[in-house]
Scaffold this motif. Structure first.
Motif, short mmCIF file in Angstrom:
data_model
loop_
_atom_site.label_atom_id
_atom_site.label_comp_id
_atom_site.label_asym_id
_atom_site.label_seq_id
_atom_site.Cartn_x
_atom_site.Cartn_y
_atom_site.Cartn_z
N PRO A 185 0.82 -1.22 0.00
CA PRO A 185 0.00 0.00 0.00
C PRO A 185 0.85 1.27 0.00
CG PRO A 185 0.02 -0.98 2.18
CD PRO A 185 0.75 -1.94 1.28
N ALA A 186 0.17 2.40 -0.08
CA ALA A 186 0.83 3.70 -0.19
C ALA A 186 1.79 3.95 0.96
CB ALA A 186 -0.24 4.80 -0.21
N ALA A 187 2.98 4.42 0.63
CA ALA A 187 3.96 4.87 1.61
C ALA A 187 4.38 3.78 2.61
CB ALA A 187 3.44 6.10 2.36
N TYR A 193 2.62 5.85 -13.17
CA TYR A 193 1.23 6.28 -12.96
C TYR A 193 1.18 7.73 -12.50
CZ TYR A 193 0.17 1.40 -13.63
OH TYR A 193 0.07 0.14 -14.19
N ARG A 194 2.15 8.11 -11.69
CA ARG A 194 2.20 9.52 -11.25
C ARG A 194 2.45 10.44 -12.45
NH1 ARG A 194 3.42 10.75 -5.58
NH2 ARG A 194 3.11 8.87 -4.35
N ALA A 195 3.31 10.03 -13.36
CA ALA A 195 3.60 10.85 -14.54
C ALA A 195 2.34 11.03 -15.39
CB ALA A 195 4.71 10.21 -15.37
N ALA A 197 -4.16 11.76 -8.38
CA ALA A 197 -4.42 11.67 -9.82
C ALA A 197 -3.91 10.33 -10.35
CB ALA A 197 -3.75 12.84 -10.55
N ALA A 198 -2.75 9.89 -9.83
CA ALA A 198 -2.18 8.60 -10.26
C ALA A 198 -3.14 7.47 -9.95
CB ALA A 198 -0.84 8.36 -9.57
N SER A 199 -3.70 7.47 -8.75
CA SER A 199 -4.55 6.33 -8.40
C SER A 199 -5.88 6.39 -9.15
CB SER A 199 -4.73 6.20 -6.88
OG SER A 199 -5.80 6.93 -6.40
N LYS A 200 -6.26 7.59 -9.64
CA LYS A 200 -7.48 7.68 -10.47
C LYS A 200 -7.21 7.13 -11.88
CE LYS A 200 -9.50 11.33 -7.78
NZ LYS A 200 -9.55 12.77 -7.57
N ASP A 230 8.94 -2.03 -7.91
CA ASP A 230 7.98 -1.87 -6.82
C ASP A 230 6.72 -1.20 -7.31
OD1 ASP A 230 9.83 0.68 -6.44
OD2 ASP A 230 8.05 1.11 -5.29
N GLY A 231 5.59 -1.63 -6.73
CA GLY A 231 4.30 -1.09 -7.17
C GLY A 231 3.15 -1.72 -6.41
N ARG A 232 2.08 -2.06 -7.15
CA ARG A 232 0.90 -2.65 -6.54
C ARG A 232 0.59 -4.02 -7.12
NH1 ARG A 232 1.88 1.54 -4.78
NH2 ARG A 232 0.63 3.10 -3.70
N ARG A 265 5.49 8.45 8.22
CA ARG A 265 6.72 8.39 7.43
C ARG A 265 6.61 9.30 6.20
NH1 ARG A 265 7.18 1.88 7.35
NH2 ARG A 265 7.82 1.55 9.50
N ARG A 266 5.45 9.24 5.52
CA ARG A 266 5.29 10.05 4.31
C ARG A 266 5.24 11.54 4.65
NH1 ARG A 266 3.97 8.66 -0.87
NH2 ARG A 266 5.54 7.11 -0.37
N PHE A 267 4.60 11.86 5.79
CA PHE A 267 4.55 13.26 6.22
C PHE A 267 5.97 13.79 6.46
CE2 PHE A 267 4.47 16.26 9.84
CZ PHE A 267 3.91 17.34 9.18
N GLU A 306 -7.43 7.00 1.28
CA GLU A 306 -8.27 7.08 0.08
C GLU A 306 -7.65 6.28 -1.06
OE1 GLU A 306 -9.37 11.15 -0.76
OE2 GLU A 306 -10.14 10.57 -2.71
N ARG A 307 -6.33 6.42 -1.23
CA ARG A 307 -5.69 5.67 -2.31
C ARG A 307 -5.70 4.17 -2.05
NH1 ARG A 307 -0.27 6.57 -3.58
NH2 ARG A 307 0.20 7.85 -1.78
N ASP A 308 -5.45 3.77 -0.79
CA ASP A 308 -5.49 2.33 -0.47
C ASP A 308 -6.84 1.74 -0.86
OD1 ASP A 308 -2.99 2.48 0.66
OD2 ASP A 308 -3.66 2.18 2.74
#
Ligand code: CDP
Length: 201
Positions: A10-12, A37-39, A75-78, A106-108, A134-136, A157-159
């Motif tokens: 999952p994220a981060a 996906y972010r790009a 936006a990436a996860s959308k 690495d990814g999902r 950690r991400r913060f 939300e992304r998870d």
């Protein structure tokens, strides 16, 4: 000889840090597939059609600090729910995975869809609160204007979106080793990952 390590989660969760350390340790190449996906997400935010963006990604698309920020992550996860977009990014990822000398991706969906035959599969996870902390720290350290609450909301939300989508949902492969880093230091998590890969080589 190719040797593929798939690191999902999952994220981060620390996938990027662990992947980089593992790649450096073994001399493998590393691809952070989230950046693809972010790009695409960033180009959508700039007004482009996401599929056209996915079909025309170039090296310059992977640069810039805003690529790591929470707006682009959302936006990436959308765009990542769209099967045609996932398909457009598949060949590049598979070619990277099979390069000589070894690769870490690495990814999902690396262990489930991109490289189901990967030599080693890890699913790295941690509690949402630990991941958000950690991400913060990472984003605020880079000078981005973020709050802990905002980062936690983004992670949750992304998870949910990543796990619930029909196309290549985020799930641990049946043969993945789950590495929960909630109570592990990053050094300890890296040491576990290296031990698992050594045993498989
Ligand atoms: O770094 P973080 O874990 O927060 O996210 P990322 O790996 O950069 O991925 C950003 C978004 O791209 C994720 O929330 C997923 O929606 C999507 N993604 C995906 O669908 N499949 C992948 N292999 C990698 C990322």
């Amino acid at each position: 000889m190719s040797f593929t390590v798939a690191i999902d989660g999952p994220a981060a969760a620390g996938k990027g840090t662990i992947s980089k350390a593992v790649a450096a340790h073994f001399g493998f190449a590393h691809l952070d597939t989230g950046l693809l996906y972010r790009a695409v997400g960033r180009r959508m935010l700039r007004g482009e059609l996401p599929l056209a963006a996915a079909q025309s990604l170039g090296a310059g698309d992977l640069e810039g600090d805003d690529l790591r920020g929470p707006d682009v992550a959302q936006a990436a996860s959308k765009v990542a729910v769209i099967p045609d977009i996932r398909a457009a990014l598949m060949d590049f990822q598979r070619a990277f995975a099979s390069r000589a000398g070894g690769a870490v991706l690495d990814g999902r969906d690396i262990g489930t869809v991109i490289c189901p035959g990967a030599d080693v599969k890890l699913f790295v996870t941690a509690s949402p609160e630990v991941r958000a902390e950690r991400r913060f720290a990472e984003l605020s350290g880079k000078g981005l204007d973020v709050s802990y609450e905002g980062v936690l909301a983004d992670v949750r939300e992304r998870d949910a979106r990543d796990a619930d989508r029909a196309a290549a949902p985020m799930v641990a492969a049946g043969d993945a080793m789950v590495l929960d880093t909630s109570e592990l230091s990053i050094e300890a998590a890296v040491a576990r990952a290296i031990a698992v890969i050594k045993a498989a080589r």
